[in-house]
Write a protein that holds these residues in place. Sequence first.
Motif, PDB file in Angstrom:
ATOM      1  N   ASN A 182      45.715  47.231  46.410  1.00  0.00           N
ATOM      2  CA  ASN A 182      45.378  48.632  46.616  1.00  0.00           C
ATOM      3  C   ASN A 182      44.742  48.745  48.007  1.00  0.00           C
ATOM      4  O   ASN A 182      43.613  48.292  48.234  1.00  0.00           O
ATOM      5  CB  ASN A 182      44.400  49.102  45.534  1.00  0.00           C
ATOM      6  CG  ASN A 182      44.027  50.564  45.642  1.00  0.00           C
ATOM      7  OD1 ASN A 182      43.773  51.083  46.727  1.00  0.00           O
ATOM      8  ND2 ASN A 182      43.985  51.249  44.513  1.00  0.00           N
ATOM      9  N   ASP A 239      41.527  44.190  39.514  1.00  0.00           N
ATOM     10  CA  ASP A 239      42.887  44.734  39.531  1.00  0.00           C
ATOM     11  C   ASP A 239      43.551  44.375  38.202  1.00  0.00           C
ATOM     12  O   ASP A 239      44.137  43.299  38.041  1.00  0.00           O
ATOM     13  CB  ASP A 239      43.678  44.154  40.706  1.00  0.00           C
ATOM     14  CG  ASP A 239      45.030  44.830  40.881  1.00  0.00           C
ATOM     15  OD1 ASP A 239      45.514  45.455  39.913  1.00  0.00           O
ATOM     16  OD2 ASP A 239      45.612  44.730  41.981  1.00  0.00           O
ATOM     17  N   VAL A 255      36.183  43.325  42.990  1.00  0.00           N
ATOM     18  CA  VAL A 255      37.429  44.037  42.685  1.00  0.00           C
ATOM     19  C   VAL A 255      37.928  43.602  41.314  1.00  0.00           C
ATOM     20  O   VAL A 255      37.860  42.419  40.955  1.00  0.00           O
ATOM     21  CB  VAL A 255      38.502  43.743  43.754  1.00  0.00           C
ATOM     22  CG1 VAL A 255      39.879  44.244  43.308  1.00  0.00           C
ATOM     23  CG2 VAL A 255      38.116  44.367  45.088  1.00  0.00           C
ATOM     24  N   ALA A 270      36.407  48.339  50.733  1.00  0.00           N
ATOM     25  CA  ALA A 270      35.572  47.212  50.318  1.00  0.00           C
ATOM     26  C   ALA A 270      35.125  46.392  51.519  1.00  0.00           C
ATOM     27  O   ALA A 270      33.962  45.947  51.597  1.00  0.00           O
ATOM     28  CB  ALA A 270      36.334  46.331  49.328  1.00  0.00           C
ATOM     29  N   THR A 321      41.363  48.980  39.531  1.00  0.00           N
ATOM     30  CA  THR A 321      42.705  49.504  39.271  1.00  0.00           C
ATOM     31  C   THR A 321      42.972  49.270  37.798  1.00  0.00           C
ATOM     32  O   THR A 321      43.077  48.116  37.356  1.00  0.00           O
ATOM     33  CB  THR A 321      43.775  48.797  40.110  1.00  0.00           C
ATOM     34  OG1 THR A 321      43.510  49.023  41.502  1.00  0.00           O
ATOM     35  CG2 THR A 321      45.161  49.332  39.782  1.00  0.00           C
ATOM     36  N   HIS A 374      41.308  50.370  48.384  1.00  0.00           N
ATOM     37  CA  HIS A 374      40.235  49.498  47.915  1.00  0.00           C
ATOM     38  C   HIS A 374      39.938  48.381  48.917  1.00  0.00           C
ATOM     39  O   HIS A 374      38.773  48.091  49.214  1.00  0.00           O
ATOM     40  CB  HIS A 374      40.615  48.881  46.570  1.00  0.00           C
ATOM     41  CG  HIS A 374      40.617  49.845  45.445  1.00  0.00           C
ATOM     42  ND1 HIS A 374      40.815  49.478  44.128  1.00  0.00           N
ATOM     43  CD2 HIS A 374      40.443  51.197  45.419  1.00  0.00           C
ATOM     44  CE1 HIS A 374      40.762  50.549  43.348  1.00  0.00           C
ATOM     45  NE2 HIS A 374      40.551  51.602  44.113  1.00  0.00           N
ATOM     46  N   PHE A 425      35.468  47.923  42.496  1.00  0.00           N
ATOM     47  CA  PHE A 425      36.693  48.687  42.707  1.00  0.00           C
ATOM     48  C   PHE A 425      37.660  48.342  41.572  1.00  0.00           C
ATOM     49  O   PHE A 425      37.992  47.167  41.368  1.00  0.00           O
ATOM     50  CB  PHE A 425      37.331  48.336  44.052  1.00  0.00           C
ATOM     51  CG  PHE A 425      36.551  48.823  45.239  1.00  0.00           C
ATOM     52  CD1 PHE A 425      36.860  50.027  45.842  1.00  0.00           C
ATOM     53  CD2 PHE A 425      35.499  48.077  45.759  1.00  0.00           C
ATOM     54  CE1 PHE A 425      36.143  50.496  46.935  1.00  0.00           C
ATOM     55  CE2 PHE A 425      34.771  48.521  46.853  1.00  0.00           C
ATOM     56  CZ  PHE A 425      35.093  49.730  47.444  1.00  0.00           C
TER      57      PHE A 425
END
Length: 493
Positions: free
Chosen positions: A24, A46, A44, A31, A7, A27, A5
Amino acid sequence: MKLLFITPPMGNWAPWGDRHLAVNSLHSQVAGFIREKKSAEVSVLDCRALGLDDDQMLDEIKQRRPDVVFFGAMIAAAGGAAQLNRFHEAMKRIKEALPETITVGGGLMYTAIPKKVMTENRQLDFAIVGVFGDVEYPLSELLEELKKPARNFADIRGLTWRNGDEVVLNPGRPVIGNLDELPMPAYDLFPMDKYYGYSVIPNYNEAVTSRGCEGACHFCYEWWLVDQRNPRDFSTHRTRGGRAVAEEMELLNKTYGVKALTFMDDDFSSDRQKMVDLVEALEEKKLDMSWFCLSRAQNMIRDADLVPRLRKVGMYQVLIGIDGGTDEEIAEAHKGPMKVGVKELKELVQFLRKNDISTISTYLNGFWEDDEAKIRQRAKAVDEIDPDIVMIQLLNPIPGSPIYKKAVKDNVIETDNLSLYDLEHCVMPTKHLTRHQLGELTGWAFQSFYSKPGRIERILNGYSSPYVKMKFLSFKNNAAKYEKGAAEDAVAI
């Protein structure tokens, strides 16, 4: 199968300064679900929280080598549709460097106009039509299908995919009726120590506990989270129970040290039983946490008996929408069966203030019939209602909304640049005002509200929570940037 994921690097809404960072929520929720279903190995990235630029983002992705990358959001306040340009720029870079990587988009805009978005962005392999963030099941099914040597995407409801040069939109799927069946958001995958609120509040984060809204206002920005084939899904409000919400708050507070939490639900308090259960659970848990939520006036009035208890368990501020400058204009928004006009809004704000709860109010300028007189009348009504903080947004015709359909029919939208679809910029004139004039009048309305004697002093010294003062000072320091964006095409996200 490895799912990442992402961002990408991008900015904020101007009123919040350069360092407003939060998980987020799309997400974190999806997730958690994918991990529970064991559909993929989940991680993730970010970039905003980690301070990575585009090159550093790409270096990190090359190291992790995901099979699938997911981009998307379900919170308009993260930058509206302007985020999509950042998503698609990042996808393009990923495809150039790692062409076998599969790209997936979900959430706002991908749900409202999936075929258009995919047609215009060849770097996007799949788009998920997930009403108000209902991405979990179609993404899980997609991941399972991708593991097969012979893939059949046609049976995955809620999926948009490519069949050669054709973009195929599969039938929609019913909304998830019981949100309590979903697992806890996967906060452990995020850099929880990096998040910061409004550029001034440490130990900050955000959460979303419900999907949909009973209002379904014709002008609402949330139409970009609705499948145009099933518009009634908008008003199908679903929420997690109050005790489940309290457990999430406890996790955030005790495990990750979150002390200032914002609930980004469009209508956090829609369900009365949720609020009763939440109060009771928080009274038992006694968390060291202050929290802020978005609500509808009629629900706060309904729950007046709970307000003193809500304050004691941490609620320090509420955002309430003001939908016009007259009772007639407010009624046109069709907020619900309860009559809530200027008088009722003023009384609610005063009641909350007596209970040491600050108020933020938002309202829109930029409706087709708006002229200078209407905008000044709205400003006068808001001055009478007297909230502590006002955020004036500019009407963006959201694809799928009734306003968008009329604007397209009348050919009045002057730009389709998604970078300006962030509710800070004018993208179409009114019958009587140019985009520039509309932006300037909105700037005047801001200045007029805060110039009233005693108003700023009350915000700075009238509440026991330090967050009221901190958030206002951040907003004040960024007001000039906001006004510039309203009057000009200065990109913020």
